[in-house]
Design a protein around this motif. Structure first.
Motif, mmCIF file in Angstrom:
data_model
loop_
_atom_site.group_PDB
_atom_site.id
_atom_site.type_symbol
_atom_site.label_atom_id
_atom_site.label_comp_id
_atom_site.label_asym_id
_atom_site.label_seq_id
_atom_site.Cartn_x
_atom_site.Cartn_y
_atom_site.Cartn_z
ATOM 1 N N ILE A 33 -112.660 -14.880 44.298
ATOM 2 C CA ILE A 33 -113.028 -16.301 44.268
ATOM 3 C C ILE A 33 -112.250 -17.021 43.174
ATOM 4 C CG2 ILE A 33 -114.932 -17.911 43.808
ATOM 5 C CD1 ILE A 33 -116.797 -15.767 45.136
ATOM 6 N N LYS A 34 -112.138 -16.398 42.016
ATOM 7 C CA LYS A 34 -111.403 -17.009 40.901
ATOM 8 C C LYS A 34 -109.901 -17.083 41.180
ATOM 9 C CE LYS A 34 -114.643 -16.060 37.172
ATOM 10 N NZ LYS A 34 -114.876 -15.365 35.895
ATOM 11 N N LEU A 35 -109.349 -16.029 41.770
ATOM 12 C CA LEU A 35 -107.913 -16.032 42.092
ATOM 13 C C LEU A 35 -107.561 -17.129 43.087
ATOM 14 C CD1 LEU A 35 -107.109 -12.218 42.340
ATOM 15 C CD2 LEU A 35 -106.199 -13.845 40.671
ATOM 16 N N ILE A 36 -108.403 -17.294 44.094
ATOM 17 C CA ILE A 36 -108.160 -18.339 45.091
ATOM 18 C C ILE A 36 -108.204 -19.713 44.418
ATOM 19 C CG2 ILE A 36 -109.145 -19.501 47.118
ATOM 20 C CD1 ILE A 36 -109.944 -16.671 48.134
ATOM 21 N N ALA A 37 -109.187 -19.901 43.535
ATOM 22 C CA ALA A 37 -109.335 -21.196 42.860
ATOM 23 C C ALA A 37 -108.145 -21.502 41.957
ATOM 24 C CB ALA A 37 -110.634 -21.221 42.057
ATOM 25 N N ILE A 38 -107.713 -20.517 41.169
ATOM 26 C CA ILE A 38 -106.603 -20.784 40.246
ATOM 27 C C ILE A 38 -105.295 -20.976 41.002
ATOM 28 C CG2 ILE A 38 -105.921 -18.409 39.688
ATOM 29 C CD1 ILE A 38 -105.740 -19.492 36.718
ATOM 30 N N ALA A 39 -105.125 -20.285 42.115
ATOM 31 C CA ALA A 39 -103.922 -20.480 42.933
ATOM 32 C C ALA A 39 -103.906 -21.883 43.532
ATOM 33 C CB ALA A 39 -103.860 -19.438 44.043
ATOM 34 N N GLU A 40 -105.070 -22.399 43.858
ATOM 35 C CA GLU A 40 -105.174 -23.730 44.456
ATOM 36 C C GLU A 40 -105.018 -24.835 43.415
ATOM 37 O OE1 GLU A 40 -105.793 -26.459 47.614
ATOM 38 O OE2 GLU A 40 -105.318 -24.330 47.643
ATOM 39 N N ILE A 41 -105.707 -24.705 42.298
ATOM 40 C CA ILE A 41 -105.770 -25.764 41.287
ATOM 41 C C ILE A 41 -104.597 -25.699 40.302
ATOM 42 C CG2 ILE A 41 -107.175 -26.678 39.356
ATOM 43 C CD1 ILE A 41 -108.395 -27.241 42.064
ATOM 44 N N GLN A 42 -104.087 -24.503 40.026
ATOM 45 C CA GLN A 42 -103.000 -24.303 39.060
ATOM 46 C C GLN A 42 -103.413 -24.731 37.647
ATOM 47 O OE1 GLN A 42 -99.681 -23.105 40.031
ATOM 48 N NE2 GLN A 42 -100.839 -22.532 41.828
ATOM 49 N N ASP A 70 -118.677 -23.643 32.164
ATOM 50 C CA ASP A 70 -118.632 -24.976 32.751
ATOM 51 C C ASP A 70 -119.169 -24.917 34.185
ATOM 52 O OD1 ASP A 70 -118.098 -27.578 33.484
ATOM 53 O OD2 ASP A 70 -115.924 -27.294 33.634
ATOM 54 N N LYS A 71 -120.323 -25.517 34.403
ATOM 55 C CA LYS A 71 -120.976 -25.508 35.722
ATOM 56 C C LYS A 71 -120.099 -26.186 36.778
ATOM 57 C CE LYS A 71 -124.798 -24.409 37.843
ATOM 58 N NZ LYS A 71 -124.977 -23.033 38.224
ATOM 59 N N GLU A 72 -119.415 -27.240 36.393
ATOM 60 C CA GLU A 72 -118.570 -27.968 37.331
ATOM 61 C C GLU A 72 -117.406 -27.102 37.830
ATOM 62 O OE1 GLU A 72 -115.743 -31.858 37.240
ATOM 63 O OE2 GLU A 72 -117.687 -32.053 36.240
ATOM 64 N N SER A 73 -116.840 -26.287 36.935
ATOM 65 C CA SER A 73 -115.754 -25.383 37.333
ATOM 66 C C SER A 73 -116.242 -24.355 38.342
ATOM 67 C CB SER A 73 -115.168 -24.665 36.112
ATOM 68 O OG SER A 73 -114.463 -25.565 35.299
ATOM 69 N N GLU A 74 -117.448 -23.828 38.099
ATOM 70 C CA GLU A 74 -118.012 -22.852 39.041
ATOM 71 C C GLU A 74 -118.220 -23.489 40.412
ATOM 72 O OE1 GLU A 74 -122.302 -21.186 39.298
ATOM 73 O OE2 GLU A 74 -121.158 -19.691 38.169
ATOM 74 N N GLU A 75 -118.743 -24.692 40.430
ATOM 75 C CA GLU A 75 -118.966 -25.390 41.697
ATOM 76 C C GLU A 75 -117.648 -25.653 42.425
ATOM 77 O OE1 GLU A 75 -121.285 -28.884 40.858
ATOM 78 O OE2 GLU A 75 -123.140 -27.736 40.630
ATOM 79 N N LYS A 76 -116.616 -26.009 41.668
ATOM 80 C CA LYS A 76 -115.300 -26.257 42.257
ATOM 81 C C LYS A 76 -114.726 -24.975 42.866
ATOM 82 C CE LYS A 76 -112.932 -29.721 40.067
ATOM 83 N NZ LYS A 76 -112.020 -30.269 39.067
ATOM 84 N N ARG A 77 -114.885 -23.845 42.148
ATOM 85 C CA ARG A 77 -114.403 -22.550 42.660
ATOM 86 C C ARG A 77 -115.108 -22.203 43.970
ATOM 87 N NH1 ARG A 77 -115.089 -20.806 37.174
ATOM 88 N NH2 ARG A 77 -116.990 -19.690 37.739
ATOM 89 N N ILE A 78 -116.415 -22.402 43.991
ATOM 90 C CA ILE A 78 -117.193 -22.101 45.189
ATOM 91 C C ILE A 78 -116.761 -22.994 46.347
ATOM 92 C CG2 ILE A 78 -119.518 -22.266 46.197
ATOM 93 C CD1 ILE A 78 -120.586 -21.230 43.480
ATOM 94 N N TYR A 79 -116.573 -24.274 46.065
ATOM 95 C CA TYR A 79 -116.168 -25.238 47.083
ATOM 96 C C TYR A 79 -114.827 -24.856 47.712
ATOM 97 C CZ TYR A 79 -115.253 -29.823 49.162
ATOM 98 O OH TYR A 79 -114.983 -30.837 50.033
ATOM 99 N N ILE A 80 -113.857 -24.505 46.870
ATOM 100 C CA ILE A 80 -112.532 -24.092 47.353
ATOM 101 C C ILE A 80 -112.657 -22.830 48.196
ATOM 102 C CG2 ILE A 80 -110.292 -23.171 46.605
ATOM 103 C CD1 ILE A 80 -110.610 -25.078 44.110
ATOM 104 N N PHE A 81 -113.425 -21.859 47.705
ATOM 105 C CA PHE A 81 -113.622 -20.604 48.426
ATOM 106 C C PHE A 81 -114.263 -20.861 49.793
ATOM 107 C CE2 PHE A 81 -116.311 -17.025 49.630
ATOM 108 C CZ PHE A 81 -115.393 -15.992 49.640
ATOM 109 N N GLU A 82 -115.310 -21.701 49.821
ATOM 110 C CA GLU A 82 -115.995 -22.011 51.083
ATOM 111 C C GLU A 82 -115.036 -22.615 52.102
ATOM 112 O OE1 GLU A 82 -120.528 -23.117 49.602
ATOM 113 O OE2 GLU A 82 -119.021 -24.696 49.708
#
Length: 159
Positions: A77-86, A95-107
């Motif tokens: 989940i983290k790898l997908i998020a960092i690859a997307e957001i850079q 940071d709760k917002e970062s976790e939500e963003k990671r989940i959103y990207i993964f979903e």
């Protein structure tokens, strides 16, 4: 966003259930989390990110993030998020917002991957066999493209 839960689109819920071994069925995956991670990886590989419209409320309902963590999928989940957001800030565990963003990207990538799977598995009787064919095709595509790249590179060196 659903906080610390991974949501499944309602139109993909039956597919996720069918891909999971339960109720006497022999699906290729043990858990809903396994299906979602495979679908997300496929979505990333094929660059297909699809927003969730209507969320499945039950079977499968939103899946707790702790299930993904216990199976070692938090890294994916983290790898997908960092690859997307850079941006490494997306990896923040406080940071709760970062976790939500990671989940959103993964979903969204999982939903895109489920779209692909739905098309690839259409008409299949044995999902395991069709998934093996899909994986083999991807593997040989990669080998062919590497071979083609090497040939092109070798030719250009002599021009």
């Amino acid at each position: 966003m659903a906080g610390n839960r991974i949501r499944v689109a309602k139109d993909k819920a039956a597919l996720v259930k069918d891909l999971t071994a339960s109720d006497g069925k022999t699906g290729p995956f043990q858990t809903y989390a396994d299906v979602m991670v495979f679908a997300a990886a496929l979505g990333v590989k094929r660059k297909k990110r699809s927003p969730l419209k209507v969320i499945s409320k039950r079977e499968p309902g939103p899946i707790g993030l702790e299930i993904f963590v216990s199976r070692g999928y938090e890294v994916v989940i983290k790898l997908i998020a960092i690859a997307e957001i850079q941006d490494t800030k997306i990896l923040s565990s406080i940071d709760k917002e970062s976790e939500e963003k990671r989940i959103y990207i993964f979903e969204e990538y999982a939903n895109g991957g489920l779209d692909i799977l739905r098309n690839e598995l259409r008409g299949a009787v044995d999902y395991s066999e069709r998934l093996l064919l899909l994986l083999n095709t991807e593997r040989y595509k990669k080998k062919e493209s590497i071979a083609n790249d090497q040939q092109e590179f070798d030719l250009s060196r002599f021009l």
